[in-house]
Design a protein around this motif. Structure first.
Motif, PDB file in Angstrom:
ATOM      1  N   PRO A  16       0.816  -1.218   0.000  1.00 39.55           N
ATOM      2  CA  PRO A  16       0.000   0.000   0.000  1.00 39.55           C
ATOM      3  C   PRO A  16       0.849   1.267   0.000  1.00 39.55           C
ATOM      4  CG  PRO A  16      -0.782  -1.568   1.640  1.00 39.55           C
ATOM      5  CD  PRO A  16       0.529  -2.089   1.145  1.00 39.55           C
ATOM      6  N   HIS A  17       0.283   2.327  -0.540  1.00 38.95           N
ATOM      7  CA  HIS A  17       0.926   3.639  -0.545  1.00 38.95           C
ATOM      8  C   HIS A  17       1.163   4.090   0.897  1.00 38.95           C
ATOM      9  CE1 HIS A  17       1.437   7.973  -1.234  1.00 38.95           C
ATOM     10  NE2 HIS A  17       1.661   7.691  -2.507  1.00 38.95           N
ATOM     11  N   THR A  18       2.215   4.869   1.104  1.00 39.50           N
ATOM     12  CA  THR A  18       2.550   5.345   2.450  1.00 39.50           C
ATOM     13  C   THR A  18       1.375   6.063   3.106  1.00 39.50           C
ATOM     14  OG1 THR A  18       4.876   5.595   1.830  1.00 39.50           O
ATOM     15  CG2 THR A  18       4.127   6.794   3.787  1.00 39.50           C
ATOM     16  N   TYR A  19       0.677   6.909   2.356  1.00 40.40           N
ATOM     17  CA  TYR A  19      -0.467   7.626   2.913  1.00 40.40           C
ATOM     18  C   TYR A  19      -1.580   6.660   3.315  1.00 40.40           C
ATOM     19  CZ  TYR A  19       1.402  12.150   1.353  1.00 40.40           C
ATOM     20  OH  TYR A  19       2.174  13.276   1.185  1.00 40.40           O
ATOM     21  N   VAL A  20      -1.741   5.582   2.547  1.00 38.86           N
ATOM     22  CA  VAL A  20      -2.765   4.582   2.874  1.00 38.86           C
ATOM     23  C   VAL A  20      -2.422   3.893   4.189  1.00 38.86           C
ATOM     24  CG1 VAL A  20      -3.849   2.421   2.144  1.00 38.86           C
ATOM     25  CG2 VAL A  20      -3.373   4.208   0.456  1.00 38.86           C
ATOM     26  N   ILE A  21      -1.148   3.547   4.353  1.00 41.00           N
ATOM     27  CA  ILE A  21      -0.697   2.898   5.590  1.00 41.00           C
ATOM     28  C   ILE A  21      -0.952   3.800   6.794  1.00 41.00           C
ATOM     29  CG2 ILE A  21       1.320   2.040   6.846  1.00 41.00           C
ATOM     30  CD1 ILE A  21       2.503   1.196   4.150  1.00 41.00           C
ATOM     31  N   ILE A  22      -0.571   5.071   6.677  1.00 41.58           N
ATOM     32  CA  ILE A  22      -0.722   5.991   7.804  1.00 41.58           C
ATOM     33  C   ILE A  22      -2.191   6.255   8.105  1.00 41.58           C
ATOM     34  CG2 ILE A  22      -0.284   8.350   8.598  1.00 41.58           C
ATOM     35  CD1 ILE A  22       2.332   8.284   7.038  1.00 41.58           C
ATOM     36  N   PHE A  23      -3.004   6.448   7.061  1.00 46.32           N
ATOM     37  CA  PHE A  23      -4.423   6.717   7.313  1.00 46.32           C
ATOM     38  C   PHE A  23      -5.094   5.494   7.934  1.00 46.32           C
ATOM     39  CE2 PHE A  23      -8.858   7.782   6.334  1.00 46.32           C
ATOM     40  CZ  PHE A  23      -8.880   9.100   6.765  1.00 46.32           C
ATOM     41  N   SER A  24      -4.635   4.303   7.576  1.00 43.09           N
ATOM     42  CA  SER A  24      -5.158   3.088   8.204  1.00 43.09           C
ATOM     43  C   SER A  24      -4.840   3.079   9.695  1.00 43.09           C
ATOM     44  CB  SER A  24      -4.568   1.842   7.536  1.00 43.09           C
ATOM     45  OG  SER A  24      -4.932   1.778   6.168  1.00 43.09           O
ATOM     46  N   MET A  25      -3.643   3.564  10.043  1.00 45.88           N
ATOM     47  CA  MET A  25      -3.261   3.657  11.457  1.00 45.88           C
ATOM     48  C   MET A  25      -4.136   4.670  12.196  1.00 45.88           C
ATOM     49  SD  MET A  25       0.901   3.497  11.372  1.00 45.88           S
ATOM     50  CE  MET A  25       1.764   2.022  10.781  1.00 45.88           C
ATOM     51  N   ILE A  26      -4.507   5.751  11.520  1.00 48.00           N
ATOM     52  CA  ILE A  26      -5.400   6.739  12.125  1.00 48.00           C
ATOM     53  C   ILE A  26      -6.748   6.095  12.444  1.00 48.00           C
ATOM     54  CG2 ILE A  26      -6.720   8.862  11.686  1.00 48.00           C
ATOM     55  CD1 ILE A  26      -4.337   9.895  10.094  1.00 48.00           C
ATOM     56  N   VAL A  71     -11.728  11.515  12.612  1.00 49.03           N
ATOM     57  CA  VAL A  71     -10.756  10.796  11.780  1.00 49.03           C
ATOM     58  C   VAL A  71     -10.288  11.684  10.634  1.00 49.03           C
ATOM     59  CG1 VAL A  71     -10.461   8.883  10.161  1.00 49.03           C
ATOM     60  CG2 VAL A  71     -11.585   8.495  12.368  1.00 49.03           C
ATOM     61  N   PHE A  72     -11.248  12.319   9.951  1.00 46.70           N
ATOM     62  CA  PHE A  72     -10.889  13.129   8.784  1.00 46.70           C
ATOM     63  C   PHE A  72     -10.235  14.458   9.165  1.00 46.70           C
ATOM     64  CE2 PHE A  72     -14.109  10.350   6.784  1.00 46.70           C
ATOM     65  CZ  PHE A  72     -13.353   9.913   5.698  1.00 46.70           C
ATOM     66  N   SER A  73     -10.504  14.933  10.377  1.00 48.90           N
ATOM     67  CA  SER A  73      -9.861  16.181  10.809  1.00 48.90           C
ATOM     68  C   SER A  73      -8.492  15.931  11.435  1.00 48.90           C
ATOM     69  CB  SER A  73     -10.754  16.923  11.808  1.00 48.90           C
ATOM     70  OG  SER A  73     -10.910  16.172  13.005  1.00 48.90           O
ATOM     71  N   ALA A  74      -8.141  14.662  11.663  1.00 48.66           N
ATOM     72  CA  ALA A  74      -6.862  14.345  12.302  1.00 48.66           C
ATOM     73  C   ALA A  74      -5.677  14.806  11.463  1.00 48.66           C
ATOM     74  CB  ALA A  74      -6.761  12.838  12.562  1.00 48.66           C
ATOM     75  N   VAL A  75      -5.784  14.650  10.138  1.00 46.07           N
ATOM     76  CA  VAL A  75      -4.667  15.054   9.274  1.00 46.07           C
ATOM     77  C   VAL A  75      -4.481  16.569   9.270  1.00 46.07           C
ATOM     78  CG1 VAL A  75      -3.798  15.090   6.907  1.00 46.07           C
ATOM     79  CG2 VAL A  75      -4.779  12.987   7.837  1.00 46.07           C
ATOM     80  N   PRO A  76      -5.552  17.384   9.048  1.00 45.66           N
ATOM     81  CA  PRO A  76      -5.359  18.839   9.137  1.00 45.66           C
ATOM     82  C   PRO A  76      -4.815  19.288  10.497  1.00 45.66           C
ATOM     83  CG  PRO A  76      -7.460  18.351   8.100  1.00 45.66           C
ATOM     84  CD  PRO A  76      -6.916  17.051   8.606  1.00 45.66           C
ATOM     85  N   GLU A  77      -5.313  18.664  11.571  1.00 45.88           N
ATOM     86  CA  GLU A  77      -4.812  19.033  12.901  1.00 45.88           C
ATOM     87  C   GLU A  77      -3.356  18.596  13.070  1.00 45.88           C
ATOM     88  OE1 GLU A  77      -7.145  18.511  16.430  1.00 45.88           O
ATOM     89  OE2 GLU A  77      -8.999  18.330  15.279  1.00 45.88           O
ATOM     90  N   GLY A 331       2.574  15.476   8.726  1.00 44.05           N
ATOM     91  CA  GLY A 331       1.255  15.823   9.250  1.00 44.05           C
ATOM     92  C   GLY A 331       0.334  14.632   9.337  1.00 44.05           C
ATOM     93  N   PHE A 332       0.373  13.775   8.308  1.00 46.14           N
ATOM     94  CA  PHE A 332      -0.450  12.565   8.319  1.00 46.14           C
ATOM     95  C   PHE A 332      -0.091  11.706   9.529  1.00 46.14           C
ATOM     96  CE2 PHE A 332      -1.966  13.616   4.226  1.00 46.14           C
ATOM     97  CZ  PHE A 332      -2.949  12.708   3.851  1.00 46.14           C
ATOM     98  N   ALA A 333       1.203  11.479   9.740  1.00 41.18           N
ATOM     99  CA  ALA A 333       1.646  10.612  10.838  1.00 41.18           C
ATOM    100  C   ALA A 333       1.263  11.198  12.191  1.00 41.18           C
ATOM    101  CB  ALA A 333       3.153  10.400  10.757  1.00 41.18           C
TER     102      ALA A 333
END
Length: 473
Positions: A16-26, A71-77, A331-333
């Protein structure tokens, strides 16, 4: 009519793409806020003025689970919380591109390459040792990011790859940071909380530091020789193919011999970095204080290198743009931590792990602390922050179990430090991977075995320290 069976090929598995991995962790972190009870410790200032947890104050609070919008606001924050580091990465990328455009870095790399001609693999231990001193004596981590592009260029010039170039800078700093010879950010803070003489027990940490360097040098040199003999063996082979043509073109365009302009640019670069190191050591500068110095290095260096203001601006944008992927990953992480902080489950996790330690036999408690800190490093990637959260809990436990406080600090510094090399919530790791254009799965495949060897080495040293009654001096 027989039908042949299709063989299973591990290489065909799509990671999986790095962003997919991190968002899955979120998402997983959000689920944890429903399953783990919310709780918190009270924070107090100890006699040294350090804010720490009150070990007797843990209590459960009202559950505050993270919903869909959370969940969706976690990345902007997460991006907001790490904005300083994200912009720092953009600035480093832009400034390096400006300096590189003057031809100075290319000339420097060529001179270093000629110096090590015929013995290129020895560049690795030299770089590891040099940057390990920064980690061991000043707790350097983010500060070495500016050297990653130089390490990569030199590694490629020597026939290696971006993974080697990145590791001989960042793994060197990590080895010194983890050994903590005189690291003010993990050993210094932990020893103060443990009421030990500052930097006491340094002898064992020096031996540990050298052991990490020997293991790291052998591991990286073996991998580098393999890649040089057969570039297809590189873990980042596809990246190297993409970058090869660009590197050759740049090398031809920028030349190989330096002049007065190049000397002035190099002096600007070295003077700027020297001033930054002075600020870090003397005034405890952070990323925010370093940013204007790097901006000055780029602008002054570009003008001395013969670039027009318009060229400086355009090259800065080119360099910053290439790091967009890595900068946003930070930011994603951090979004993972945002979810757990809002759900108020971090203190509950710390409290639960401390109860597990209390149930262990005394002979395993120190190793248990080591493992607990490895786990907690995912949730609390800050060394000083983790010390403030755990040392007030673990020091009394160590006293009860008959474990020396120095061993307790050693278990903390190793558990906190080593895993930073592959910790997905580490802003520093995500920063240097962004600079190198290496994906997280590729880095795990490359650096994972080395980190595991260092972890096992750390465990052995903890056992030895316990047997020798490793004390304050």
């Amino acid at each position: 009519m027989s039908v042949g069976k299709k063989r299973f090929n591990l290489e065909e598995i799509k990671i999986p793409h790095t962003y997919v991995i991190i968002f899955s962790m979120i998402i997983i972190a959000a689920i944890m806020t429903y399953l783990i009870p919310a709780g918190e410790y009270a924070r107090i200032k100890n006699s040294l003025g350090i804010t720490v947890v009150d070990p007797s104050s843990f209590h459960y609070v009202e559950q505050n689970p993270t919903g869909i919008m959370g969940v969706f606001s976690a990345v902007p924050e997460g991006l907001k919380s790490t904005a300083t580091l994200v912009f720092f990465l953009f600035i480093i990328g832009g400034v390096f591109q400006i300096i590189n455009c003057t031809g100075t870095i290319n000339i420097l790399v060529n001179k270093l390459s000629r110096t090590f001609a015929g013995k290129e693999e020895f560049i690795i231990p030299v770089f590891l040792f040099t940057f390990s001193l920064g980690g061991a004596l000043m707790g350097m981590s983010n500060e070495v990011l500016a050297f990653v592009p130089i390490g990569i260029m030199l590694a490629r010039k020597s026939g290696f790859d971006a993974a080697v170039g990145t590791a001989m800078v960042t793994m060197g700093a990590l080895a010194g940071f983890s050994a903590g010879t005189m690291n003010p950010f993990n050993v210094g803070v932990a020893q103060e909380i443990a009421e030990l003489p500052l930097y006491s027990g340094i002898g064992l940490r020096i031996v540990l530091h050298l052991t990490f360097l020997v293991i790291g040098s052998i591991y990286l040199m073996r991998y580098a020789k393999r890649v040089k003999a057969d570039p297809s063996k590189s873990i980042v082979a596809d990246l190297e193919k993409e970058e090869k043509a660009i590197s050759i073109a740049n090398s031809e365009a920028l030349g190989t011999e330096g002049g007065t302009r190049h000397i002035l640019v190099l002096l600007t670069f070295v003077a700027g970095l020297g001033y930054i190191l002075y600020g870090v050591f003397r005034y405890e500068w952070g990323v925010m204080e370093m940013q204007p110095i790097f901006m000055a290095i780029g602008i002054i260096g570009g003008l001395l290198g013969g670039l027009s203001p318009n060229k400086i601006a355009s090259e800065f944008l080119v360099g910053a743009k290439t790091l967009a992927f890595g900068a946003l990953v930070i930011g994603f992480a951090h979004g993972i931590l945002v979810v757990m902080q809002h759900g108020m489950i971090l203190d509950t996790i710390v409290h639960s792990l401390s109860l597990v330690l209390q149930a262990l036999p005394s002979s395993l408690t120190a190793l248990g602390m080591f493992v607990v800190h490895i786990i907690l490093n995912f949730f609390i990637p800050s060394g000083s922050g983790q010390a403030a959260a755990t040392m007030p809990l673990f020091i009394p436990l160590a006293d009860v179990m008959g474990i020396s406080r120095q061993v307790t600090v050693l278990a903390f510094q190793l558990g906190d430090g080593i895993s930073n090399g592959i910790n997905p919530t580490s802003s520093n790791m995500n920063s240097f991977l962004g600079l190198a254009k290496i994906t997280y799965p590729q880095w795990i495949k490359f650096a994972g075995p080395l980190i595991l060897m260092w972890e096992l080495t750390g465990a052995v040293f903890i056992v030895i320290a316990g047997m020798m009654n490793y004390g304050p001096f």
